[in-house]
Write a protein that holds these residues in place. Structure first.
Motif, PDB file in Angstrom:
ATOM      1  N   CYS A  73      -6.813  -3.524   4.833  1.00 22.08           N
ATOM      2  CA  CYS A  73      -6.373  -2.382   4.030  1.00 22.08           C
ATOM      3  C   CYS A  73      -7.240  -1.158   4.341  1.00 22.08           C
ATOM      4  O   CYS A  73      -8.463  -1.233   4.304  1.00 22.08           O
ATOM      5  CB  CYS A  73      -6.477  -2.736   2.553  1.00 22.08           C
ATOM      6  SG  CYS A  73      -5.890  -1.447   1.450  1.00 22.08           S
ATOM      7  N   ARG A  74      -6.598  -0.050   4.647  1.00 23.24           N
ATOM      8  CA  ARG A  74      -7.317   1.187   4.964  1.00 23.24           C
ATOM      9  C   ARG A  74      -7.162   2.222   3.850  1.00 23.24           C
ATOM     10  O   ARG A  74      -7.469   3.394   4.039  1.00 23.24           O
ATOM     11  CB  ARG A  74      -6.797   1.759   6.282  1.00 23.24           C
ATOM     12  CG  ARG A  74      -7.060   0.831   7.487  1.00 23.24           C
ATOM     13  CD  ARG A  74      -6.313   1.301   8.718  1.00 23.24           C
ATOM     14  NE  ARG A  74      -4.877   1.220   8.476  1.00 23.24           N
ATOM     15  CZ  ARG A  74      -3.977   2.007   9.073  1.00 23.24           C
ATOM     16  NH1 ARG A  74      -4.357   2.921   9.931  1.00 23.24           N
ATOM     17  NH2 ARG A  74      -2.693   1.866   8.796  1.00 23.24           N
ATOM     18  N   CYS A  75      -6.671   1.805   2.708  1.00 28.87           N
ATOM     19  CA  CYS A  75      -6.466   2.728   1.593  1.00 28.87           C
ATOM     20  C   CYS A  75      -7.816   3.146   1.002  1.00 28.87           C
ATOM     21  O   CYS A  75      -8.811   2.452   1.154  1.00 28.87           O
ATOM     22  CB  CYS A  75      -5.643   2.051   0.499  1.00 28.87           C
ATOM     23  SG  CYS A  75      -3.971   1.659   1.022  1.00 28.87           S
ATOM     24  N   CYS A 107       0.842  -1.206   0.000  1.00 34.15           N
ATOM     25  CA  CYS A 107       0.000   0.000   0.000  1.00 34.15           C
ATOM     26  C   CYS A 107       0.873   1.250   0.000  1.00 34.15           C
ATOM     27  O   CYS A 107       0.553   2.220  -0.688  1.00 34.15           O
ATOM     28  CB  CYS A 107      -0.922  -0.015   1.215  1.00 34.15           C
ATOM     29  SG  CYS A 107      -2.135  -1.345   1.154  1.00 34.15           S
ATOM     30  N   VAL A 114      -6.388  -4.402  -0.847  1.00 33.08           N
ATOM     31  CA  VAL A 114      -5.082  -4.997  -1.114  1.00 33.08           C
ATOM     32  C   VAL A 114      -4.828  -6.158  -0.167  1.00 33.08           C
ATOM     33  O   VAL A 114      -4.251  -7.177  -0.540  1.00 33.08           O
ATOM     34  CB  VAL A 114      -3.962  -3.938  -0.992  1.00 33.08           C
ATOM     35  CG1 VAL A 114      -2.592  -4.560  -1.222  1.00 33.08           C
ATOM     36  CG2 VAL A 114      -4.201  -2.803  -1.979  1.00 33.08           C
ATOM     37  N   HIS A 115      -5.279  -6.016   1.068  1.00 38.13           N
ATOM     38  CA  HIS A 115      -5.123  -7.065   2.084  1.00 38.13           C
ATOM     39  C   HIS A 115      -6.299  -6.932   3.048  1.00 38.13           C
ATOM     40  O   HIS A 115      -7.042  -5.939   2.988  1.00 38.13           O
ATOM     41  CB  HIS A 115      -3.772  -6.941   2.793  1.00 38.13           C
ATOM     42  CG  HIS A 115      -3.488  -5.558   3.279  1.00 38.13           C
ATOM     43  ND1 HIS A 115      -3.983  -5.076   4.466  1.00 38.13           N
ATOM     44  CD2 HIS A 115      -2.817  -4.539   2.719  1.00 38.13           C
ATOM     45  CE1 HIS A 115      -3.599  -3.825   4.619  1.00 38.13           C
ATOM     46  NE2 HIS A 115      -2.892  -3.462   3.566  1.00 38.13           N
TER      47      HIS A 115
HETATM   48 ZN   LIG Z   1      -4.005  -0.474   1.759  1.00 38.76          ZN
END
Ligand SMILES: [Zn+2]
Length: 129
Positions: free
Chosen positions: A101-103, A75, A97-98
């Protein structure tokens, strides 16, 4: 993808049966299935959010991560990447992404919010601070 998952699951169960550990293998497959299903739901949620942001702010998006020690390397590498919803970087969707993931994606031309300061990171990306 589902067919490949089922074939792999069948192979793992066959191996477990050969080792006399069918019940343990079955419990493991139940955990795998739960994780697989949760990941699919997370991907669908992240894709819907990506589409929502693109519909609201236009096609040009920026990959944003949290700027803390918990950000995964994959990320962090994508942080600051400009992309379009139909061509996400490395085929990855922000937020999927996983498992944790906090994106997220933000509109590149979102003028409704003040831009947070951007900090360059060593491998060419950038993160909001
Ligand atoms: Zn992420």
């Amino acid at each position: 993808m589902r067919a490949r998952y089922l074939v792999n699951a069948a192979e793992r169960l066959s191996e477990a049966e050969e080792l006399g550990k069918y019940d343990a293998g079955l419990r493991m497959e139940e955990r795998y299935l739960a994780q697989h299903t949760a990941a699919g739901r997370n991907r669908a949620r992240a894709a819907a959010e990506l589409d929502r942001v693109a519909a609201e702010h236009g096609p040009w998006l920026i990959w944003v991560t949290k700027n803390d020690s918990r950000v995964e390397p994959d990320c962090r590498e994508l942080a600051g990447t400009v992309f379009t919803a139909d061509n996400p970087p490395k085929g990855q969707i922000p937020g999927a992404v996983h498992p944790r993931c906090r994106c997220k994606a933000v509109g590149m031309y979102d003028t409704t919010q003040p831009l947070p300061p951007i900090k360059a990171i060593p491998h060419g990306g950038a993160v909001y601070v």
